[in-house]
Motif scaffolding. Structure first.
Motif, PDB file in Angstrom:
ATOM      1  N   ARG A   1      -0.230  15.815  11.377  1.00  0.00           N
ATOM      2  CA  ARG A   1       0.917  15.196  10.703  1.00  0.00           C
ATOM      3  C   ARG A   1       2.055  16.206  10.541  1.00  0.00           C
ATOM      4  O   ARG A   1       3.228  15.876  10.756  1.00  0.00           O
ATOM      5  CB  ARG A   1       0.505  14.645   9.337  1.00  0.00           C
ATOM      6  CG  ARG A   1       1.636  13.881   8.649  1.00  0.00           C
ATOM      7  CD  ARG A   1       1.122  12.939   7.589  1.00  0.00           C
ATOM      8  NE  ARG A   1       2.175  12.031   7.145  1.00  0.00           N
ATOM      9  CZ  ARG A   1       1.970  10.888   6.505  1.00  0.00           C
ATOM     10  NH1 ARG A   1       0.726  10.495   6.245  1.00  0.00           N
ATOM     11  NH2 ARG A   1       2.971  10.111   6.146  1.00  0.00           N
ATOM     12  N   GLU A   2       1.704  17.423  10.195  1.00  0.00           N
ATOM     13  CA  GLU A   2       2.736  18.460  10.069  1.00  0.00           C
ATOM     14  C   GLU A   2       3.436  18.691  11.399  1.00  0.00           C
ATOM     15  O   GLU A   2       4.670  18.797  11.459  1.00  0.00           O
ATOM     16  CB  GLU A   2       2.083  19.760   9.581  1.00  0.00           C
ATOM     17  CG  GLU A   2       3.046  20.899   9.372  1.00  0.00           C
ATOM     18  CD  GLU A   2       2.347  22.162   8.893  1.00  0.00           C
ATOM     19  OE1 GLU A   2       2.947  23.242   8.974  1.00  0.00           O
ATOM     20  OE2 GLU A   2       1.192  22.072   8.423  1.00  0.00           O
ATOM     21  N   ALA A   3       2.654  18.740  12.485  1.00  0.00           N
ATOM     22  CA  ALA A   3       3.248  18.940  13.810  1.00  0.00           C
ATOM     23  C   ALA A   3       4.125  17.754  14.209  1.00  0.00           C
ATOM     24  O   ALA A   3       5.199  17.937  14.796  1.00  0.00           O
ATOM     25  CB  ALA A   3       2.135  19.143  14.845  1.00  0.00           C
TER      26      ALA A   3
ATOM     27  N   LEU B   1      -5.537  15.300  16.837  1.00  0.00           N
ATOM     28  CA  LEU B   1      -5.772  13.984  16.245  1.00  0.00           C
ATOM     29  C   LEU B   1      -7.037  13.350  16.809  1.00  0.00           C
ATOM     30  O   LEU B   1      -7.705  12.577  16.115  1.00  0.00           O
ATOM     31  CB  LEU B   1      -4.561  13.087  16.503  1.00  0.00           C
ATOM     32  CG  LEU B   1      -4.359  11.906  15.549  1.00  0.00           C
ATOM     33  CD1 LEU B   1      -4.267  12.373  14.122  1.00  0.00           C
ATOM     34  CD2 LEU B   1      -3.107  11.149  15.947  1.00  0.00           C
ATOM     35  N   SER B   2      -7.376  13.689  18.043  1.00  0.00           N
ATOM     36  CA  SER B   2      -8.576  13.104  18.645  1.00  0.00           C
ATOM     37  C   SER B   2      -9.840  13.544  17.929  1.00  0.00           C
ATOM     38  O   SER B   2     -10.882  12.897  18.031  1.00  0.00           O
ATOM     39  CB  SER B   2      -8.666  13.479  20.134  1.00  0.00           C
ATOM     40  OG  SER B   2      -9.042  14.836  20.298  1.00  0.00           O
ATOM     41  N   VAL B   3      -9.765  14.668  17.195  1.00  0.00           N
ATOM     42  CA  VAL B   3     -10.905  15.101  16.367  1.00  0.00           C
ATOM     43  C   VAL B   3     -10.552  15.008  14.887  1.00  0.00           C
ATOM     44  O   VAL B   3     -11.123  15.683  14.041  1.00  0.00           O
ATOM     45  CB  VAL B   3     -11.359  16.524  16.742  1.00  0.00           C
ATOM     46  CG1 VAL B   3     -12.094  16.519  18.060  1.00  0.00           C
ATOM     47  CG2 VAL B   3     -10.194  17.499  16.789  1.00  0.00           C
ATOM     48  N   ARG B   4      -9.577  14.167  14.573  1.00  0.00           N
ATOM     49  CA  ARG B   4      -9.233  13.800  13.201  1.00  0.00           C
ATOM     50  C   ARG B   4      -8.767  14.976  12.344  1.00  0.00           C
ATOM     51  O   ARG B   4      -9.014  15.000  11.137  1.00  0.00           O
ATOM     52  CB  ARG B   4     -10.423  13.108  12.527  1.00  0.00           C
ATOM     53  CG  ARG B   4     -10.933  11.859  13.266  1.00  0.00           C
ATOM     54  CD  ARG B   4      -9.886  10.772  13.296  1.00  0.00           C
ATOM     55  NE  ARG B   4     -10.310   9.608  14.058  1.00  0.00           N
ATOM     56  CZ  ARG B   4     -10.657   8.437  13.514  1.00  0.00           C
ATOM     57  NH1 ARG B   4     -10.624   8.276  12.228  1.00  0.00           N
ATOM     58  NH2 ARG B   4     -11.007   7.431  14.279  1.00  0.00           N
ATOM     59  N   LEU B   5      -8.076  15.949  12.946  1.00  0.00           N
ATOM     60  CA  LEU B   5      -7.432  16.999  12.155  1.00  0.00           C
ATOM     61  C   LEU B   5      -6.085  16.458  11.689  1.00  0.00           C
ATOM     62  O   LEU B   5      -5.014  16.820  12.187  1.00  0.00           O
ATOM     63  CB  LEU B   5      -7.276  18.278  12.983  1.00  0.00           C
ATOM     64  CG  LEU B   5      -8.588  19.027  13.244  1.00  0.00           C
ATOM     65  CD1 LEU B   5      -8.383  20.136  14.249  1.00  0.00           C
ATOM     66  CD2 LEU B   5      -9.152  19.591  11.952  1.00  0.00           C
ATOM     67  N   ILE B   6      -6.137  15.586  10.702  1.00  0.00           N
ATOM     68  CA  ILE B   6      -4.998  14.745  10.357  1.00  0.00           C
ATOM     69  C   ILE B   6      -3.855  15.544   9.746  1.00  0.00           C
ATOM     70  O   ILE B   6      -2.688  15.379  10.125  1.00  0.00           O
ATOM     71  CB  ILE B   6      -5.455  13.621   9.411  1.00  0.00           C
ATOM     72  CG1 ILE B   6      -6.438  12.702  10.145  1.00  0.00           C
ATOM     73  CG2 ILE B   6      -4.275  12.809   8.905  1.00  0.00           C
ATOM     74  CD1 ILE B   6      -7.116  11.685   9.255  1.00  0.00           C
ATOM     75  N   ALA B   7      -4.157  16.399   8.777  1.00  0.00           N
ATOM     76  CA  ALA B   7      -3.083  17.118   8.086  1.00  0.00           C
ATOM     77  C   ALA B   7      -2.293  17.999   9.049  1.00  0.00           C
ATOM     78  O   ALA B   7      -1.051  18.024   9.025  1.00  0.00           O
ATOM     79  CB  ALA B   7      -3.667  17.961   6.948  1.00  0.00           C
TER      80      ALA B   7
END
Length: 871
Positions: free
Chosen positions: A257-259, A248-254
């Motif tokens: 969110r799944e995790a 999330l700190s590098v904005r890997l949002i999807a």
């Protein structure tokens, strides 16, 4: 009671966290042999409780431990009972009963001395850590080490204490001390034969790296920890949440969110109330970044209430902060919300949440400004500006944002602009410290608020050059940095080869499809993880460094752009507050033109792509719809602009990257080059014109026209290296493309929306992916990708692009022709042959493509091909 039963029980307790399955077997055997004798039975139950903790079976662990306390206490074994109470206190903490946990630990303390007392102090420190009392926890850990030294020492217990203490030191910002603890802990576990426990060392190493902002190191550590947990058969605990926080700190949002959703479901099923709080908080954070404040508010509120019931004020404060952000993102601006925000700031500060506390102050300041309370805003912004000048990049970026807002309160617009640019440089240095193009692209999201405010100020001031500068700072900064090879490049190559073979096996038949799909997913994860371990050329922890690649930060001036453009016109689009604006640079004059709503352009774009796809494949009469929609888009995007008659260089924004520009009337017959940013175009346009290099033509399988296309092009370029049939394999093709003058690949293309770096062109031995292309030392100067969707890219915050075309441009390819639409298999050959005919005659790539499209106006492939880079 046999001595053997007690010895087995003691051995089982020692093995519980290293080999829990073996520990359960030994403890079961000890119980069977105990024959009613209390001490052996109590130690065996204690060992079974420890094994339950190690494997995440907390309800069973609590039952076993309470049984052990009862057996030991009933037999007058007060020290044994006290030792078990220490573990029971930890389990009670994990299930949300921290007050009860501390009572159990305090009951046990008078009964223990020596190493047993040291272990109990450590357990008490762990409970204090869980409730965010980091200062008290650090003191308790220090006391535990001192007690252990006075008792003569124990390598295993010391390693465990240091492993747990490293979390507290990282939270307190003592990263060097945390790493020293972890180094000594790993050595201690290895020396005592407890290699399974080194998984916790690596997990905490990942947490410390995350705190200091070193994302590649964090991901490397977390992946190593997961491997060691799996090897040992022990529960991963909070590892999935901590890894997702790093993503999330590098904005890997999807992915995050799944995790987060999986963690919430898992902890609910296991009734793990403490970890469930953190999982819900993670899901709330992801939902906020995903534009879903409703979910964020629900999860944050549930977490806050649960943490309050567990007497964990720090986590409750974090829940209150995320709920505040959710209400802010929902558009609420009330006096009650301002007061709630101020209480949240105080609670976060008390709990030691530094970055959330500063962010909450920013929210309170913006609320105060909206409600006409400038004095409140100034006080909060002053604190943020002073407190955030050191530490991780995220903290420093917030500090510069606060400084900019504070300067605006005082009417200092020039100073605000300077502060915002300083904040963007912080994010740029952080981004440069990442090696993987995926992480860099997502990390640019940290600059969105900074560039958005800078752009708004420039527009309000009415200075086109300032608007151009901020538009460039907002557009595709990650693509100005060349991707970095991961440290295990040979391992990456092997995984990619295995992935290609899996794709071939899947295409061969459905017999083993489920197993092959699982293997494909496993290999893709391995490839992605290896790539993420790469570290960039800049140390993101060096807070005072101003040396970062000019590719990442420098914006060409208007004069430099005008000199490179010559007779061409630059059009750079940007979106602000839901409306499109175009910057037009023509003949050295820069103008800003207001256009229409971005939503209208997106709607018309969807209509156009639909109509062109249907028309190309003969699925009905959609030609009229395509023409009408193209005219409407032209009226919105091009007709209002002073374009002249020369070539166009277009820098799109948002969804406009997906637009088939040649289909617009204003582009018909005109050389058009697309670029992710004016800086990237300028870099390509002014790059030294290399001499020499091979011409490489490749025909992939399954395209009836591809071999004939490759043969025709090979005749046009004498001496060209041609790969067709079985020779068109990934590794030989990559070797030929490295340093080539021109590469032409006619192959089936696939764009992966789930992970654009696995977008691929299909060759004889499987897919050639973005990960493969990024292994090139020198990409071809010119590239033509004649395959469906080969030019498409995933679009992220800051107009960051991920795909085949964007990867080549980032690596240094100066011009690239590719498709942004699916095209019929046999439709591209005639267009491409003509394109190369005009290219060989001396036309530029963009002019050659425009002439070929004019030659074949009715071809279903005409609208789908676009030229990128310095056309």
């Amino acid at each position: 009671m046999t001595t053997g039963a007690l010895a087995k029980a003691v051995a089982a307790a020692d093995l519980a966290f290293t080999a829990p399955a073996r520990a359960r077997a030994l403890a079961g055997a000890a119980l069977a042999e105990a024959d009613g004798h209390a001490e052996a039975a109590a130690v065996a139950e204690h060992a079974l409780g420890l094994a339950g903790v190690a494997t995440g079976r907390l309800a069973d662990a609590e039952t076993r431990l309470r049984t052990a306390v009862r057996l030991a206490g009933g037999a007058g074994l007060r020290e044994r009972a006290a030792q078990t109470r220490g573990v029971l206190g930890y389990v009670l903490t994990l299930t949300g009963r921290t007050a009860e946990a501390l009572r159990e630990l305090d009951r046990a303390m008078p009964e223990l001395t020596g190493t047993a007392a040291a272990r109990l102090r450590m357990q008490r420190a762990v409970v204090l850590t869980e409730i965010s009392r980091f200062g008290a926890a650090a003191a308790e850990f220090a006391a535990a080490l001192e007690t252990l030294r006075a008792a003569g020492g124990d390598d295993l217990i010391e390693a465990t204490i240091r492993t747990n203490r490293s979390i507290v030191l990282a939270r307190l910002g003592d990263w060097r001390g945390a790493e020293e603890d972890l180094r000594r802990a790993e050595r201690g576990f290895a020396a005592t034969g407890h290699l399974g426990r080194t998984a916790m060392v690596w997990q905490n190493r990942g947490l410390a790296a995350t705190v200091r902002g070193d994302v590649p190191a964090a991901l490397t550590a977390y992946d190593e920890a997961a491997s060691r947990y799996e090897e040992a058969g022990t529960d991963q605990g909070l590892l999935p949440i901590e890894r997702a926080e790093t993503l999330l700190s590098v904005r890997l949002i999807a992915e995050a969110r799944e995790a987060a959703k999986a963690a919430v479901a898992d902890y609910e099923r296991r009734r793990n109330a403490v970890d469930l709080v953190q999982a819900r908080l993670l899901l709330a954070k992801v939902a906020l970044l995903d534009g879903d404040p409703e979910t964020a508010l629900r999860e944050a509120s549930l977490a806050r209430r649960s943490a309050a019931r567990q007497h964990r004020p720090g986590w409750a404060a974090l829940g209150g902060y995320l709920a505040l952000r959710a209400r802010r993102d929902s558009g609420l601006r009330t006096t009650a919300m301002l007061r709630s925000g101020q209480r949240t700031v105080a609670a976060l500060a008390d709990a030691g949440w530094v970055v959330p506390a500063l962010d909450a102050r920013l929210i309170v300041a913006s609320l105060a400004l909206a409600l006409g309370r400038p004095a409140v805003a100034e006080a909060e912004l002053t604190v943020v500006g002073r407190a955030g000048r050191g530490g991780p990049a995220e903290l420093r970026a917030r500090a510069w944002h606060a400084t900019a807002l504070l300067r605006l309160v005082h009417g200092d617009r020039r100073g605000a602009d300077a502060a915002l640019r300083a904040g963007v440089r912080v994010v740029g240095r952080f981004r440069a410290g990442l090696g993987a193009s995926e992480l860099r692209a997502h990390a640019s999201g940290h600059a969105s608020e900074l560039t958005g405010l800078g752009l708004r100020l420039a527009v309000e001031a009415g200075h086109p050059e300032a608007v151009l500068r901020w538009a460039e700072l907002r557009h595709a900064g990650a693509l100005r940095l060349r991707p970095v090879r991961p440290p295990d490049d040979e391992g990456l190559a092997a995984d990619l080869a295995a992935l290609r073979q899996t794709a071939v096996d899947l295409a061969a038949g459905p017999g083993q499809a489920p197993a092959l799909l699982r293997r494909q997913a496993r290999l893709e994860k391995a490839v992605r993880d290896r790539a993420r371990h790469a570290t960039g050329t800049f140390d993101s922890n060096t807070v005072d460094s101003n040396t970062v690649s000019t590719w990442d930060t420098r914006v060409p001036s208007r004069a430099e752009l005008a000199a490179a453009l010559g007779p061409a016109t630059l059009v750079e689009y940007l979106e602000l507050d839901g409306r499109l604006t175009a910057l037009v640079l023509d003949g050295g004059r820069l103008r800003r033109c207001e256009l229409g709503p971005a939503a209208e352009a997106a709607d018309r774009l969807d209509e156009l792509r639909f109509a062109l796809r249907r028309s190309a494949f003969g699925l009905g009469s959609f030609t009229g719809l395509a023409e009408r929609t193209a005219r409407r888009l032209d009226d919105l995007l091009l007709a209002p602009l002073p374009l002249g008659d020369g070539p166009l260089v277009i820098v799109p924004t948002g969804r406009l990257h997906e637009l088939p520009w040649p289909s617009l009337p204003g582009c018909h017959g005109r050389p058009v080059s697309l670029a992710p940013s004016a800086a990237l175009w300028h870099r390509a346009a002014t790059a030294p014109r290399g001499e020499g290099g091979d011409h490489v033509v490749v025909a992939g399988p399954g395209l009836p026209h591809a071999a004939a296309e490759a043969a025709a092009l090979a005749r046009r370029y004498p001496g060209a290296r041609r790969f067709t049939g079985r020779t068109a394999r990934v590794e030989p093709v990559l070797a030929a493309l490295d340093g080539a003058a021109l590469g032409h690949i006619a192959a089936h293309g696939v764009f992966r929306t789930d992970n654009p770096l696995f977008s691929a062109l299909r060759l004889a031995d499987g897919p050639l992916t973005v990960y493969d292309l990024e292994r090139l030392a020198r990409p071809p100067r010119q590239v033509v990708l004649s395959g469906c969707d080969s030019g498409r890219s995933a679009i992220h915050a800051g107009d960051e692009l991920l795909g085949l075309a964007s990867a080549l441009l980032a690596m240094g390819t100066t011009s690239l022709v590719a498709t942004v639409l699916p095209i019929p298999d046999d439709a591209g050959r005639a267009l491409m042959v003509r394109h190369h005919r005009h290219l060989a005659s001396g036309l530029t790539p963009a002019a050659a493509l425009a002439r070929a499209q004019t030659d074949l106006p009715d071809s279903p492939a005409t609208a789908g091909y676009v030229c990128y880079g310095a056309g």
